[in-house]
Write a protein that holds these residues in place. Structure first.
Motif, PDB file in Angstrom:
ATOM      1  N   ARG A   1      -9.171  -0.117  -8.345  1.00 11.60           N
ATOM      2  CA  ARG A   1      -9.773   0.644  -7.407  1.00 11.60           C
ATOM      3  C   ARG A   1     -11.111  -0.349  -7.104  1.00 11.60           C
ATOM      4  NH1 ARG A   1      -7.377   4.842  -5.005  1.00 11.60           N
ATOM      5  NH2 ARG A   1      -6.022   5.809  -6.567  1.00 11.60           N
TER       6      ARG A   1
ATOM      7  N   GLU B   1       2.242   1.653  -3.587  1.00 12.65           N
ATOM      8  CA  GLU B   1       1.362   2.379  -4.286  1.00 12.65           C
ATOM      9  C   GLU B   1       1.102   3.800  -4.148  1.00 12.65           C
ATOM     10  OE1 GLU B   1       0.092   1.029  -7.192  1.00 12.65           O
ATOM     11  OE2 GLU B   1       1.153  -1.064  -6.899  1.00 12.65           O
ATOM     12  N   ARG B   2       1.128   4.293  -2.735  1.00 11.43           N
ATOM     13  CA  ARG B   2       0.908   5.510  -2.481  1.00 11.43           C
ATOM     14  C   ARG B   2       2.248   6.390  -3.006  1.00 11.43           C
ATOM     15  NH1 ARG B   2      -2.601   8.419  -2.284  1.00 11.43           N
ATOM     16  NH2 ARG B   2      -1.919   9.773  -0.792  1.00 11.43           N
TER      17      ARG B   2
ATOM     18  N   ALA C   1       1.702   6.798  -6.753  1.00 12.40           N
ATOM     19  CA  ALA C   1       0.624   7.672  -7.034  1.00 12.40           C
ATOM     20  C   ALA C   1       1.349   9.405  -6.754  1.00 12.40           C
ATOM     21  CB  ALA C   1      -0.586   7.612  -6.277  1.00 12.40           C
ATOM     22  N   VAL C   2       2.011   9.440  -5.670  1.00 21.56           N
ATOM     23  CA  VAL C   2       2.447  10.837  -5.493  1.00 21.56           C
ATOM     24  C   VAL C   2       3.724  11.184  -6.518  1.00 21.56           C
ATOM     25  CG1 VAL C   2       3.961  12.034  -3.928  1.00 21.56           C
ATOM     26  CG2 VAL C   2       2.011  10.853  -3.015  1.00 21.56           C
TER      27      VAL C   2
ATOM     28  N   TRP D   1       0.804  -1.198  -0.007  1.00 21.50           N
ATOM     29  CA  TRP D   1      -0.013  -0.042  -0.067  1.00 21.50           C
ATOM     30  C   TRP D   1       0.998   1.415   0.030  1.00 21.50           C
ATOM     31  CZ3 TRP D   1      -0.520   3.563   4.118  1.00 21.50           C
ATOM     32  CH2 TRP D   1      -1.311   4.532   3.785  1.00 21.50           C
ATOM     33  N   ALA D   2       2.126   1.175   0.615  1.00 26.55           N
ATOM     34  CA  ALA D   2       2.655   2.460   0.790  1.00 26.55           C
ATOM     35  C   ALA D   2       3.521   2.723  -0.565  1.00 26.55           C
ATOM     36  CB  ALA D   2       3.900   2.102   1.764  1.00 26.55           C
TER      37      ALA D   2
END
Length: 118
Positions: A81, A28-29, A32-33, A25-26
């Protein structure tokens, strides 16, 4: 997660899966950033390479984080999503909680005459 496993030993089998999914999850975040999955994968690989050096480094310890699987996951398309299919799950939890509260209220109404006598 270690604390949760210490409190409840039944969570030990899922510890590695939870740690891996939180790290994914980290990743993917971060992707995205940054806006570039390949750049994020390269940064993760570089950080993993510096973690094994003898001299002190500022890199995190990546030995138990399944870095190769994380890098491979960043090199494919992002996961879809799932907010819409996951929406009924909290609704089901709320419905269950409301049903339990209603049943508790009914139980207290049934026990009220008995408790009033005693």
């Amino acid at each position: 997660m270690r604390l949760a496993c210490a409190v409840n030993p039944l969570l030990a089998p899922v510890r590695h899966a939870v740690v891996f999914l939180v790290e994914r999850w980290a990743d993917e975040r971060a992707a995205a950033v940054v806006g570039d999955r390949a750049c994020t994968a390269r940064a993760l690989a570089r950080a993993a390479l510096t973690a094994g050096r003898r001299e002190p480094s500022r890199g995190l310890c990546f030995t138990d984080r399944a870095v190769t699987r994380r890098i491979a996951a960043l090199q494919i398309a992002p996961p879809p999503r799932l907010w819409l299919p996951a929406a009924p799950i909290p609704a089901l939890g709320a419905l269950t909680a409301l049903g339990a509260a209603d049943a508790t209220g009914d139980l207290f109404r049934l026990l009220e005459p008995i408790l009033a006598r005693g």
